[in-house]
Design a protein around this motif. Structure first.
Motif, PDB file in Angstrom:
ATOM      1  N   LEU A   1       1.159  -1.404   0.370  1.00 54.81           N
ATOM      2  CA  LEU A   1       0.148   0.045  -0.314  1.00 54.81           C
ATOM      3  C   LEU A   1       0.855   1.440   0.278  1.00 54.81           C
ATOM      4  O   LEU A   1       0.559   2.496  -1.095  1.00 54.81           O
ATOM      5  N   GLU A   2       1.728   1.077   0.642  1.00 46.81           N
ATOM      6  CA  GLU A   2       3.094   2.371   1.013  1.00 46.81           C
ATOM      7  C   GLU A   2       3.123   2.511  -0.111  1.00 46.81           C
ATOM      8  O   GLU A   2       3.770   3.723  -0.856  1.00 46.81           O
ATOM      9  N   GLU A   3       3.785   1.675  -0.964  1.00 46.52           N
ATOM     10  CA  GLU A   3       4.461   1.549  -2.137  1.00 46.52           C
ATOM     11  C   GLU A   3       3.696   2.016  -2.985  1.00 46.52           C
ATOM     12  O   GLU A   3       4.540   2.981  -4.318  1.00 46.52           O
ATOM     13  N   ASN A   4       2.641   2.039  -3.294  1.00 49.92           N
ATOM     14  CA  ASN A   4       1.480   2.606  -4.016  1.00 49.92           C
ATOM     15  C   ASN A   4       1.503   3.250  -4.247  1.00 49.92           C
ATOM     16  O   ASN A   4       0.835   4.809  -5.138  1.00 49.92           O
ATOM     17  N   ALA A   5       1.423   3.755  -2.338  1.00 51.50           N
ATOM     18  CA  ALA A   5       1.316   5.791  -2.596  1.00 51.50           C
ATOM     19  C   ALA A   5       1.999   6.249  -3.074  1.00 51.50           C
ATOM     20  O   ALA A   5       1.819   7.584  -3.776  1.00 51.50           O
ATOM     21  N   GLY A   6       3.072   5.983  -2.950  1.00 55.77           N
ATOM     22  CA  GLY A   6       4.156   6.652  -3.696  1.00 55.77           C
ATOM     23  C   GLY A   6       4.239   6.934  -5.186  1.00 55.77           C
ATOM     24  O   GLY A   6       4.731   7.583  -5.589  1.00 55.77           O
ATOM     25  N   ALA A   7       2.823   6.645  -5.785  1.00 56.49           N
ATOM     26  CA  ALA A   7       3.159   7.118  -6.562  1.00 56.49           C
ATOM     27  C   ALA A   7       2.347   7.723  -7.327  1.00 56.49           C
ATOM     28  O   ALA A   7       2.447   9.017  -8.164  1.00 56.49           O
ATOM     29  N   LEU A   8       2.013   8.888  -6.316  1.00 55.83           N
ATOM     30  CA  LEU A   8       1.759  10.280  -6.185  1.00 55.83           C
ATOM     31  C   LEU A   8       2.284  11.080  -6.801  1.00 55.83           C
ATOM     32  O   LEU A   8       2.072  12.108  -6.869  1.00 55.83           O
ATOM     33  N   ALA A   9       3.759  10.887  -6.073  1.00 52.05           N
ATOM     34  CA  ALA A   9       4.670  11.645  -6.300  1.00 52.05           C
ATOM     35  C   ALA A   9       5.693  11.980  -7.705  1.00 52.05           C
ATOM     36  O   ALA A   9       6.061  12.139  -7.319  1.00 52.05           O
ATOM     37  N   VAL A  10       5.072  10.525  -8.562  1.00 49.20           N
ATOM     38  CA  VAL A  10       6.034  10.641  -9.708  1.00 49.20           C
ATOM     39  C   VAL A  10       5.340  11.186 -10.552  1.00 49.20           C
ATOM     40  O   VAL A  10       4.248  11.775 -11.267  1.00 49.20           O
ATOM     41  N   GLU A  11       5.880  12.347 -11.222  1.00 46.77           N
ATOM     42  CA  GLU A  11       5.569  13.332 -11.992  1.00 46.77           C
ATOM     43  C   GLU A  11       6.224  12.496 -13.739  1.00 46.77           C
ATOM     44  O   GLU A  11       7.641  12.287 -13.732  1.00 46.77           O
ATOM     45  N   LEU A  12       5.300  12.620 -14.438  1.00 46.15           N
ATOM     46  CA  LEU A  12       5.990  12.032 -15.460  1.00 46.15           C
ATOM     47  C   LEU A  12       5.843  13.424 -16.847  1.00 46.15           C
ATOM     48  O   LEU A  12       4.856  14.449 -16.969  1.00 46.15           O
ATOM     49  N   SER A  13       6.481  13.537 -17.549  1.00 40.30           N
ATOM     50  CA  SER A  13       6.703  14.441 -18.617  1.00 40.30           C
ATOM     51  C   SER A  13       5.897  14.166 -19.668  1.00 40.30           C
ATOM     52  O   SER A  13       5.731  12.784 -20.052  1.00 40.30           O
ATOM     53  N   ALA A  14       5.426  14.772 -20.567  1.00 32.29           N
ATOM     54  CA  ALA A  14       5.061  14.687 -22.230  1.00 32.29           C
ATOM     55  C   ALA A  14       6.203  13.690 -22.391  1.00 32.29           C
ATOM     56  O   ALA A  14       5.517  12.178 -23.180  1.00 32.29           O
ATOM     57  N   ASP A  15       7.784  13.351 -22.682  1.00 36.24           N
ATOM     58  CA  ASP A  15       8.397  12.284 -23.037  1.00 36.24           C
ATOM     59  C   ASP A  15       8.080  11.613 -22.670  1.00 36.24           C
ATOM     60  O   ASP A  15       8.252   9.751 -22.889  1.00 36.24           O
ATOM     61  N   ASP A  16       8.183  11.458 -20.800  1.00 33.14           N
ATOM     62  CA  ASP A  16       7.975   9.759 -20.259  1.00 33.14           C
ATOM     63  C   ASP A  16       6.938   9.130 -20.801  1.00 33.14           C
ATOM     64  O   ASP A  16       6.358   8.238 -20.939  1.00 33.14           O
ATOM     65  N   LEU A  17       5.831   9.780 -20.680  1.00 37.75           N
ATOM     66  CA  LEU A  17       4.404   9.043 -21.064  1.00 37.75           C
ATOM     67  C   LEU A  17       4.846   8.927 -22.616  1.00 37.75           C
ATOM     68  O   LEU A  17       3.488   7.676 -22.883  1.00 37.75           O
ATOM     69  N   ALA A  18       5.210   9.364 -23.614  1.00 35.43           N
ATOM     70  CA  ALA A  18       5.115   9.254 -24.923  1.00 35.43           C
ATOM     71  C   ALA A  18       6.463   7.559 -24.838  1.00 35.43           C
ATOM     72  O   ALA A  18       5.821   6.865 -25.804  1.00 35.43           O
ATOM     73  N   ARG A  19       7.326   8.028 -24.167  1.00 37.62           N
ATOM     74  CA  ARG A  19       7.634   6.469 -24.340  1.00 37.62           C
ATOM     75  C   ARG A  19       7.602   5.573 -23.132  1.00 37.62           C
ATOM     76  O   ARG A  19       7.118   4.295 -23.948  1.00 37.62           O
ATOM     77  N   LEU A  20       6.590   5.650 -22.571  1.00 35.54           N
ATOM     78  CA  LEU A  20       5.731   4.560 -21.928  1.00 35.54           C
ATOM     79  C   LEU A  20       4.638   4.065 -23.178  1.00 35.54           C
ATOM     80  O   LEU A  20       4.839   2.978 -23.290  1.00 35.54           O
ATOM     81  N   GLY A  21       4.308   4.937 -23.754  1.00 35.33           N
ATOM     82  CA  GLY A  21       3.544   4.932 -24.700  1.00 35.33           C
ATOM     83  C   GLY A  21       4.140   3.849 -25.950  1.00 35.33           C
ATOM     84  O   GLY A  21       3.906   2.289 -26.465  1.00 35.33           O
TER      85      GLY A  21
END
Length: 336
Positions: free
Chosen positions: A288-308
């Motif tokens: 649960l605590e690990e999942n909550a940490g995702a709220l602090a992860v910022e993804l740029s447009a480039d990050d999202l494109a790479r994940l896509g």
């Protein structure tokens, strides 16, 4: 993470929930044995972190999960946005029957209120659409629960675009719960656009690919003997090995971002829009605590494109369920 999770709004009528929810199913079934005390402690820790949107169903553990969640929130009900579901029931053939009859809607709601120990359910979903019952009849009966003050908002789960359109003609729908993650993106083909056009919020379940995207699963032997994933098409044979390549790519990018693979995968779902509230499930405080940490992860447009590029639609090998029709019971042509 110690900061509050923040909030997001589902639907046009103002259902405000925590930006991240907690799926409680695994506390009662599917993913091996669960520890009651740890499960309750996990719910309490979630509330302390501001993760107050809790998801259960009357079919999880055949009512056990609702009783567990009800016990866990006792004395803290006012902090919680409580969601549960109806319409699925285990049959003697080892499968599930769907029952969307109006009389079943009323009976299930009364039983859920009793097990949960609450006077009102914040969000009440039809777990699967019954293809034998007009959805107008089912949603009409659900709307009567709202009129009686037993339910605040209505939702659908795994509904087709056609069912969504018909449902909103009867009563506002606040949320659509469907599987959505880096390895399950078929929601984006049609249903997502229809839901958003109707002002419906999106509640992705299994946003971590049933735990696979965390990188913690490297072999089918990692599953307990009674873990449902042992029979899941994506976790067996050649599909397992093929899907590991996706996880490896997510893990590599997560290392660059300074987060875990699961946090990166969950951050991608969170980044899909302010109307998206994922409900990763866990029965342990550490996850649960690990999942909550995702709220602090910022993804740029480039990050999202790479994940896509790493995880385009259709990237996963193997179907979502052994019985493909279970994914979209009201729309077999979309089963994947």
């Amino acid at each position: 993470m110690t900061a509050p999770a923040g909030t997001r709004t589902l639907g046009r009528n103002g259902l405000v929930v925590s930006a991240l929810g907690l799926g409680c199913m695994g506390m009662s079934q599917m993913y091996g044995a669960a520890d009651r005390d740890e499960s309750i402690a996990t719910v309490h820790r979630a509330l302390d972190l501001g993760i107050t949107f809790l998801d259960t169903s009357d079919v999880y553990g055949d009512g056990h999960n609702e009783e567990l969640v009800g016990e866990a929130i006792r004395g803290r009900r006012d902090e919680v946005q409580l969601a549960t579901k109806f319409s699925l029931r285990r049959n003697d053939r080892g499968g599930m029957d769907i029952d969307g009859r109006p009389e079943n809607v009323r009976a299930c709601a009364e039983a859920s209120l009793r097990r949960l120990g609450v006077e009102v359910i914040d969000l009440y979903y039809q777990h699967r659409v019954d293809p034998r019952v007009p959805i107008e009849d089912t949603v009409g009966a659900m709307a009567e629960l709202v009129q009686r003050g037993e339910v605040r908002y209505l939702g659908l789960s795994e509904a087709s675009a056609a069912s969504v359109r018909r449902a909103v003609a009867v009563h506002p729908i606040a949320a659509l719960q469907s599987e959505w993650s880096l390895w399950t993106r078929d929601l984006e083909t049609e249903v997502l656009g229809v839901a958003r056009a109707a002002g419906i919020g999106i509640v992705p379940f299994s946003p971590l690919g049933r735990g696979f995207l965390t990188g913690a699963i490297t072999s089918p032997d990692d599953f307990a003997d009674d873990d449902w994933r042992r029979t899941h098409p994506r976790f067996t044979g050649e599909a397992f090995a093929a899907n590991l390549r996706l996880v490896d790519a997510v893990r590599a990018m997560a290392g660059e971002k300074g987060c875990t693979p699961g946090q990166l995968a969950l951050a991608w779902v969170l980044a899909q829009g302010p109307d998206v509230v994922p409900i990763p499930g866990t029965k342990r405080r550490s996850y649960l605590e690990e999942n909550a940490g995702a709220l602090a992860v910022e993804l740029s447009a480039d990050d999202l494109a790479r994940l896509g590029e790493i995880a385009p639609p259709g990237v996963a090998v193997g179907g979502r369920y052994a019985d493909a029709g279970y994914a979209y019971g009201d729309s077999p042509e979309r089963a994947a």
